[in-house]
Design an enzyme around this catalytic site. Structure first.
Site, short mmCIF file in Angstrom:
data_model
loop_
_atom_site.label_atom_id
_atom_site.label_comp_id
_atom_site.label_asym_id
_atom_site.label_seq_id
_atom_site.Cartn_x
_atom_site.Cartn_y
_atom_site.Cartn_z
CE1 TYR A 1 -3.74 2.47 0.64
CE2 TYR A 1 -2.32 3.34 2.36
CZ TYR A 1 -3.42 3.46 1.55
OH TYR A 1 -4.22 4.58 1.65
CE LYS B 1 -3.49 5.10 -1.74
NZ LYS B 1 -4.54 5.55 -2.70
#
Length: 230
Positions: free
Chosen positions: A155, A159
């Site tokens: 994750y 990002k």
């Protein structure tokens, strides 16, 4: 009338952002891959439902064919990916997260850019996270709005990639306002409602960047607290 498309808007931050933008006078399309949830959310809000799976080129193409105009694109859809020991991560774990969190916005921008470029005030907001800040990850004293050491490398990496993607697009498309935002650690289903901010607070920065004028910021990484370190 400003026309806005929000991906992953059937709940959480996307839903609240849609509600606020409708209040501000926007015509809002809710992009969601689950027809039942998408239609219900649109009915609850007074928005329009748009069938959309950002991991599918065919779905994104079909969604774009249904719109004649677009002023604001909010790339909000995302998944956290697995939380486990780094020794156990596989390439497939990363692929699944990147397919939605990074390749999804790429598909959306590519296909909807012709519509945005016809707008008098085209805006793209990419919803990121403080976990995408490399500066915060390597410096415990850096300003961050979420805990830095959360075991979600897929994750966080996705990002960070979205942040760079935002800058690259913004530099090449100077007529658009393209920014990335960190909503902060918000209590949503995404994190088991463990965040310390309300959904209303988390949506504030998304709404703010979605409603900027033609002289507004671009190529910036922003939260309610100001500029987030890259």
């Amino acid at each position: 009338m400003t026309t806005t498309l929000i991906t992953g808007a059937n709940r959480g931050l996307g839903f609240e952002t849609a509600r606020r933008l409708i209040e501000a006078g926007h015509t809002v399309y809710i992009g969601a891959r689950d027809p039942q949830r998408g239609k219900q959310a649109a009915a609850d809000l007074g928005a329009h439902y748009l069938p959309l799976d950002v991991t599918s080129d065919e779905s994104v193409d079909a969604a774009a064919e249904q719109l004649d105009t677009l002023d604001v694109l909010i790339n909000n859809a995302g998944i956290p990916g697995p939380r486990k020991d780094a020794r156990d991560f596989t390439a497939e774990d990363f692929h699944q997260v990147f397919d939605l969190n990074v390749y999804g916005p790429v598909r959306m921008i590519r296909r909807f850019l012709p519509l945005l470029e016809r707008s008098a005030n085209p805006v793209i907001v990419n919803v990121s996270s403080g976990l995408g800040s490399i500066a915060a990850a390597v410096n415990p004293d850096a300003v961050a709005t979420v805990p830095v050491w959360v075991p979600t490398p897929a994750y966080g990496a996705s990002k960070a990639a979205l942040n760079m993607l935002t800058v690259q697009y913004a530099r090449q498309l100077p007529n658009l306002r393209i920014n990335v935002v960190d909503p902060g650690y918000t209590a949503t289903d995404f994190n088991g409602r463990s965040g310390y901010q309300t959904i209303e607070e988390g949506a504030d920065i998304i709404v703010r960047l979605a409603t900027i004028a033609t002289d507004g910021p671009t190529a910036e990484y922003l939260s309610l607290h100001g500029t987030v370190p890259w």
